[in-house]
Scaffold this active site. Structure first.
Site, PDB file in Angstrom:
ATOM      1  N   GLN B 260       0.831  -1.197   0.000  1.00  0.00           N
ATOM      2  CA  GLN B 260       0.000   0.000   0.000  1.00  0.00           C
ATOM      3  C   GLN B 260       0.866   1.247   0.000  1.00  0.00           C
ATOM      4  OE1 GLN B 260      -3.241  -0.605  -0.230  1.00  0.00           O
ATOM      5  NE2 GLN B 260      -3.316   1.540  -0.804  1.00  0.00           N
ATOM      6  N   HIS B 263       2.532   3.006  -3.186  1.00  0.00           N
ATOM      7  CA  HIS B 263       1.788   3.767  -4.202  1.00  0.00           C
ATOM      8  C   HIS B 263       2.278   5.204  -4.276  1.00  0.00           C
ATOM      9  CE1 HIS B 263      -1.148   1.161  -5.999  1.00  0.00           C
ATOM     10  NE2 HIS B 263      -1.443   0.640  -4.825  1.00  0.00           N
ATOM     11  N   GLU B 328     -10.358   2.062   2.539  1.00  0.00           N
ATOM     12  CA  GLU B 328     -10.519   1.622   1.152  1.00  0.00           C
ATOM     13  C   GLU B 328     -10.321   0.101   1.065  1.00  0.00           C
ATOM     14  OE1 GLU B 328      -7.339   2.972  -1.294  1.00  0.00           O
ATOM     15  OE2 GLU B 328      -8.401   2.611  -3.181  1.00  0.00           O
ATOM     16  N   HIS B 329      -9.213  -0.385   1.645  1.00  0.00           N
ATOM     17  CA  HIS B 329      -8.912  -1.818   1.641  1.00  0.00           C
ATOM     18  C   HIS B 329      -8.833  -2.330   3.073  1.00  0.00           C
ATOM     19  CE1 HIS B 329      -6.697  -0.212  -1.989  1.00  0.00           C
ATOM     20  NE2 HIS B 329      -7.436  -1.145  -2.559  1.00  0.00           N
ATOM     21  N   ASP B 362      -6.007  -6.266  -6.597  1.00  0.00           N
ATOM     22  CA  ASP B 362      -5.628  -5.153  -7.473  1.00  0.00           C
ATOM     23  C   ASP B 362      -5.582  -5.586  -8.934  1.00  0.00           C
ATOM     24  OD1 ASP B 362      -5.382  -3.327  -5.471  1.00  0.00           O
ATOM     25  OD2 ASP B 362      -3.215  -3.550  -5.236  1.00  0.00           O
ATOM     26  N   HIS B 421     -52.283  19.703 -10.292  1.00  0.00           N
ATOM     27  CA  HIS B 421     -52.016  18.307  -9.925  1.00  0.00           C
ATOM     28  C   HIS B 421     -53.326  17.638  -9.494  1.00  0.00           C
ATOM     29  CE1 HIS B 421     -47.826  19.572  -9.851  1.00  0.00           C
ATOM     30  NE2 HIS B 421     -47.427  18.354  -9.548  1.00  0.00           N
TER      31      HIS B 421
END
Lengths: 432, 432
Positions: B260, B263, B328-329, B362, B421
């Site tokens: 991770q 990145h 996220e993960h 991934d 209406h």
């Protein structure tokens, strides 16, 4: 109102002009909204009180705690409502609940023979914020349509914000909130309400998603807090396209067009018909209705500025025009409405047949009346349980599953230069 | 890297600081992006060419037509790729297709005994735009993950935009686009690409929805075109939370954290463990890996600045912290991963068990790797077929259905002051 016919030369240019017609008169309020949001982030409850005094000409007793509507006030409001209105609300709520429950999606679980299991799990958000306009546009139906999908989705906390200009709060709005299952009601509006829901104050806990219609300030505030919280789509002026063949009653078509037009002067009502005679008849019927409608000034202005009657040679042409308009509401009043509806790709909601005026869907039918406007039905959808759900995907692997697909992942990770990614798999491939 | 323990006093304050830590270093580019979008809206293709020359130091031959990658170039690129990489891409694509096909939802049709039928129909958007970053962050896996959900959803036209700084285009990215079913590829990037996809030029037809990651300019451009087209969520720096008990291999946990962290420096990797001994062992294993990892400078900086190891007393505490982080993960490396995962409400994607490093997901497992970051998993979801579908609800009523629920709608419409209406229903109630 403009009259078009696909048989006329110049139709394409006129139809394009209709498509590009700017109806959204939204003021540029970016900077004002940014400053209000900053004020609430900085000042919390005190800022909310200040802004409420400034914009709604009303200050609660007892400070910020007084912004919350107590249960006793909700009970009292409900007791003041006419029983037949409460019954109507209840019928509407029951049907909306049932339709939205039918939307609830299933989880996915997928085994493969390689030794991997893949899944997708749906879950509700923790807290939803529902914005409800106050003052002249206080619509109890809108409370039901925004809050019920959240509750059916399983949201535990539903915080509603509604401005009370000069302190005035609509009894039926409170009754609707109660019936819909709103768990807290705050008398705060505008950009400051959206800021409080997104960022939280000492009194108002932050929510995860904000839904509901509002004025230009509310729309811009939703845009600015997007990312911090989820938002529903930003609604523009309302619109309807009515498809009608020669067999229909022109007076009914005309009143359906005007029901759309009476919302506000930016609303748009369009008739598409295969019958030139019907086009004339509807035009006259609109004029007849306008002579007696209480909201004739608004409806008439909308019809004059944005209304259109389009004569097409056949329904293939008609369906193609609908897709280019991608209308919020589509009425299909033809001999076989399901067949024609099947040929249309883009519309927020459809109303099929002569017994199905759009107003039925606005209140009691069951589907949501919060719908994509301004041609966004090309990609957007009406409010639903999906707005209050989110998905978590998951992967589970046996060792043999990793062995089967791991080498491909290593190859791709190395090709992308992500060596720790590659190593995290390669290390496991070597192990028993 | 910070070390926390729920048993220590002061934990809550430190954990809050971790939650509030700003990792997103996004520059303020609003004005620059607004001006680029205006330039493309005004200048069309000519503006695209100008901006491409200015930002990518590259100008196509033959004007705007040269921005499109021809089939021959795609074939040639594919021929240059290593066969084992094409096989890996194909395995990944096949699995991604299968998982996303399993997401496809069912239409709803609901009859009631009153004489009304309600429905909800899913349909694909007409055209999707896929943004793919170029240059150093050219990731073929990202092409598969963005384009395949669109194709599986049934989108007929998938236009990909990828910048080619100095004219350079990654062969494997082209091969991935071809395998994924992208129908057109444009060598254009940045805010100008998003503007072209949203508003269209003579060469690039507008799309209905834009997805895909990008730099600060791309993210801001997506924000600014939101409403004109749909957008996916705006991705922030990536993150992982690993849950591990005492029985796990610390070297594997450490490499997963670093996968991770590699990145970029804004990425965040957090270990939550019930074992103080494991906490120490992982810390040492991280240091060992960093000594040999090619991207150690980036991964080390991320780990130093944003990494955390949190020791919890039990998994009830652990699950509660995960929900506050909404990562996220999420890797769940404990004895019974499914049971612990069931206690977590908020995460983008979960990886269950010791054989399931996040890197597997991934690339090749099947679920999407485009996931909600920055705690937005509280309300947002990973990319899926749902991003490329929209719903149309519909109502069909027999006369007796209208008679049954119409009066309630009339009552509510009158209460809201919308008399057209009310009249549109009342007129029909009177008729046979």
């Amino acid at each position: 109102m403009i009259r078009l016919s696909t048989a006329q030369s110049g139709f394409e240019a006129e139809f394009r002009a209709l498509l590009d017609q700017a109806r959204d008169t939204t003021a540029q309020v970016d900077a004002a909204v940014a400053s209000i949001i900053a004020e609430v982030k900085r000042g919390g409850d005190a800022a909310l009180l200040d802004l409420t005094t400034r914009f709604d000409r009303w200050t609660p007793e007892g400070g910020a705690a007084g912004l919350r509507v107590p249960a006793s006030e909700i009970d009292a409001a409900q007791a003041r409502c006419a029983p037949e209105l409460l019954d109507a609300l209840d019928l509407a709520a029951t049907r909306i609940e049932r339709f939205h429950a039918a939307q609830l999606p299933n989880d996915v679980e997928l085994d493969d023979t390689l030794g991997l299991t893949l899944g997708m799990r749906w879950g509700a958000i923790d807290a939803a914020g529902i914005y409800v306009p106050g003052g002249k546009a206080a619509y109890p139906s809108s409370v039901l349509m925004n809050a019920i999908p959240a509750r059916v989705a399983g949201v535990g906390r539903i915080a509603m914000a509604v401005p009370t200009p000069d302190g005035v709060l609509n009894d039926l709005v409170l009754a609707a909130a109660h019936r819909a299952g709103v768990t807290e009601i705050w008398r705060v509006g505008g950009a400051q309400a959206i800021a409080a829901l997104a960022w939280g104050t000492d009194s108002i806990h932050p929510v995860d998603r904000v839904a509901g219609p509002g004025n230009a300030y509310v729309a811009e505030a939703k845009r600015q807090v997007f990312g911090r919280v989820g938002i529903d789509s930003i609604a523009g002026p309302s619109e309807v396209v009515v498809l009608a063949d020669a067999s229909q009653n022109p007076a009914l078509i005309a009143i359906d067009l005007l029901a759309q037009a009476e919302h506000d002067e930016s609303a748009q009502a369009i008739l598409i018909t295969t019958s030139a005679q019907m086009a004339h008849a509807v035009e006259h019927a609109v004029a007849d209705h306008l002579a007696t409608l209480p909201r004739a000034a608004i409806a008439g202005a909308s019809w004059d500025k944005h209304g259109a009657i389009i004569v097409v040679r056949d329904w293939e042409e008609g369906a193609a025009l609908v897709d280019r308009l991608a209308p919020e509401h589509l009425e299909v009043m033809v001999a076989d409405p399901q067949a024609l509806f099947a040929r249309v790709r883009h519309a927020g909601a459809a109303f099929l047949g002569a017994h199905c005026p759009e107003a039925l869907g606005d209140y009691v039918a069951g589907p949501n009346h919060v719908l994509p406007t301004g041609r966004t039905a090309r990609f957007a959808s009406g409010l639903s349980v999906f707005d209050f759900l989110k998905r978590t995907t998951w992967i589970s692997a046996e060792k043999r599953g990793l062995d089967a697909i791991g080498p491909a992942a290593v190859a791709l990770a190395e090709a992308e230069g992500l060596t720790a990614h590659a190593r995290s798999i390669a290390m496991r491939l070597g192990q028993g």
